[in-house]
Design a protein around this motif. Structure first.
Motif, PDB file in Angstrom:
ATOM      1  N   SER A  27      33.700  38.529  39.460  1.00 40.19           N
ATOM      2  CA  SER A  27      34.192  39.781  40.167  1.00 40.19           C
ATOM      3  C   SER A  27      33.168  40.212  41.487  1.00 40.19           C
ATOM      4  O   SER A  27      32.423  40.133  42.299  1.00 40.19           O
ATOM      5  N   SER A  53      42.078  40.755  45.627  1.00 38.82           N
ATOM      6  CA  SER A  53      42.183  39.858  44.882  1.00 38.82           C
ATOM      7  C   SER A  53      42.786  38.412  45.647  1.00 38.82           C
ATOM      8  O   SER A  53      42.281  36.971  44.710  1.00 38.82           O
ATOM      9  N   PRO A 209      40.144  36.320  33.543  1.00 40.30           N
ATOM     10  CA  PRO A 209      40.500  37.729  34.059  1.00 40.30           C
ATOM     11  C   PRO A 209      40.483  38.768  33.676  1.00 40.30           C
ATOM     12  O   PRO A 209      39.957  39.843  34.194  1.00 40.30           O
ATOM     13  N   ASN A 212      36.609  40.491  33.785  1.00 42.82           N
ATOM     14  CA  ASN A 212      36.480  39.966  35.601  1.00 42.82           C
ATOM     15  C   ASN A 212      37.105  41.670  35.465  1.00 42.82           C
ATOM     16  O   ASN A 212      36.826  42.946  36.916  1.00 42.82           O
ATOM     17  N   GLY A 213      38.341  41.877  35.157  1.00 45.86           N
ATOM     18  CA  GLY A 213      39.088  42.645  35.320  1.00 45.86           C
ATOM     19  C   GLY A 213      38.595  44.228  34.358  1.00 45.86           C
ATOM     20  O   GLY A 213      38.168  44.864  35.450  1.00 45.86           O
ATOM     21  N   ASP A 216      35.088  44.551  36.920  1.00 47.76           N
ATOM     22  CA  ASP A 216      36.318  45.560  37.882  1.00 47.76           C
ATOM     23  C   ASP A 216      35.737  46.978  38.095  1.00 47.76           C
ATOM     24  O   ASP A 216      35.619  48.390  38.917  1.00 47.76           O
ATOM     25  N   ASN A 224      41.120  46.008  42.515  1.00 45.96           N
ATOM     26  CA  ASN A 224      41.316  44.887  41.919  1.00 45.96           C
ATOM     27  C   ASN A 224      41.202  44.075  40.287  1.00 45.96           C
ATOM     28  O   ASN A 224      41.531  43.084  39.946  1.00 45.96           O
ATOM     29  N   GLY A 225      40.485  45.808  39.963  1.00 50.65           N
ATOM     30  CA  GLY A 225      40.720  45.547  38.662  1.00 50.65           C
ATOM     31  C   GLY A 225      41.655  45.561  38.063  1.00 50.65           C
ATOM     32  O   GLY A 225      42.526  44.794  36.161  1.00 50.65           O
ATOM     33  N   ARG A 228      43.388  42.467  38.272  1.00 54.14           N
ATOM     34  CA  ARG A 228      43.569  40.767  37.302  1.00 54.14           C
ATOM     35  C   ARG A 228      44.055  41.428  36.244  1.00 54.14           C
ATOM     36  O   ARG A 228      44.658  40.948  34.957  1.00 54.14           O
ATOM     37  N   PHE A 229      44.077  42.539  35.453  1.00 54.08           N
ATOM     38  CA  PHE A 229      44.664  43.555  34.156  1.00 54.08           C
ATOM     39  C   PHE A 229      46.251  42.851  33.928  1.00 54.08           C
ATOM     40  O   PHE A 229      46.938  42.666  33.944  1.00 54.08           O
ATOM     41  N   THR A 230      47.170  42.630  35.501  1.00 58.12           N
ATOM     42  CA  THR A 230      48.085  43.425  35.864  1.00 58.12           C
ATOM     43  C   THR A 230      48.353  41.331  35.308  1.00 58.12           C
ATOM     44  O   THR A 230      49.930  40.632  34.686  1.00 58.12           O
ATOM     45  N   SER A 232      46.518  39.281  33.787  1.00 58.47           N
ATOM     46  CA  SER A 232      46.884  39.024  32.421  1.00 58.47           C
ATOM     47  C   SER A 232      47.411  39.408  32.149  1.00 58.47           C
ATOM     48  O   SER A 232      47.946  38.878  30.925  1.00 58.47           O
TER      49      SER A 232
END
Length: 252
Positions: A27, A53, A209, A212-213, A216, A224-225, A228-230, A232
């Motif tokens: 993370s 990222s 992801p 870790n999202g 974050d 960054n969170g 990662r969610f995007t 995913s």
């Protein structure tokens, strides 16, 4: 007391550690801590870290001296064995069990280890794991076998596309389509086709992801969170498209 290691070398050391962690599924908070602890263990008085990222950067200071550097980190995978090795390496460095020369050799050894298991082994094990999910969903023996074969085929296609640098949305769509279509064609051989269909695309769920999202966001690394969610969400959307196309062809 001035560090007996030049600041540019300390910076290179710290960024190398951060790059390895970032590319191995750490993370943002964990990567930042590893960079800071490495630089301070080597004598830096102050460390500022920036992580996106696909990039990492750091500024280290001692007195009036200051050094700044950035590294590109385009690929993000998951290698928890490497992260564990990095943690142990850092503990040894902080406890003065490694001098800078030995520390560099140890870090190079960690970096040169094989990042992944053989692709054929991963493909087979992923297929078996999806078959196990089919069993957990109440599937019969036929459903488990069909799911295992379909997921193995989908994972093989995923590897094929990833190695040719296709985007996540493309390989997620293609792999989910092939896996579900294969299972759907053979669904008449099982009394529990729903379990087989549901489990056949689980190998594409972006677990690391998503975790870790969430980590974050909880640690205040909101950008960054969301990245990662995007990412995913793009993969999940690709899965949905592939599943929808396969179901339409199957008439389900």
């Amino acid at each position: 007391m001035k560090p007996n290691y030049p600041l540019p070398k300390i910076l290179t050391f710290a960024l190398q550690v951060g790059l390895l962690a970032h590319q191995s599924g750490a993370s943002t908070h964990r990567t930042s801590l590893l960079i800071q602890r490495t630089a301070k263990a080597l004598g830096a008085a102050r460390v500022e870290v920036i992580i996106s990222s696909t990039n990492i950067g750091a500024t280290i200071e001692w007195g009036d001296e200051r050094e700044t550097g950035f590294r590109k980190a385009p690929h993000m995978g998951a290698n928890f064995a490497l992260l564990t090795s990095l943690n142990q390496w850092l503990v040894d460095l902080e406890q003065d069990e490694l001098d800078p020369v030995r520390a560099q050799l140890a870090l190079d050894t960690i970096a040169q280890r094989a990042i992944h298991y053989p692709r054929w082994l991963i493909t087979v094990l992923v297929g078996l794991s999806c078959g196990a999910f089919a069993a957990l969903f109440g599937g019969d023996v036929a459903a488990i076998l069909i799911t295992t074969l379909g997921s193995t085929l989908g994972m093989a296609l995923r590897f094929y596309l990833v190695l040719r640098h296709f985007k996540p949305s493309v390989f997620a769509t293609a792999a989910s389509f092939v896996a579900l279509l294969f299972v759907g064609v053979l669904r008449h051989f099982t009394a529990t086709p729903d379990a087989a269909l549901a489990a056949s695309v689980l190998f594409l769920i972006p677990g690391v992801p998503l975790i870790n999202g969430a980590a974050d966001l909880l640690n205040g690394n909101y950008l960054n969170g969301m990245v990662r969610f995007t990412m995913s969400a793009v993969i999940v959307f690709g899965i949905a498209v592939g599943v929808s196309l396969a179901l339409r062809i199957l008439g389900i």
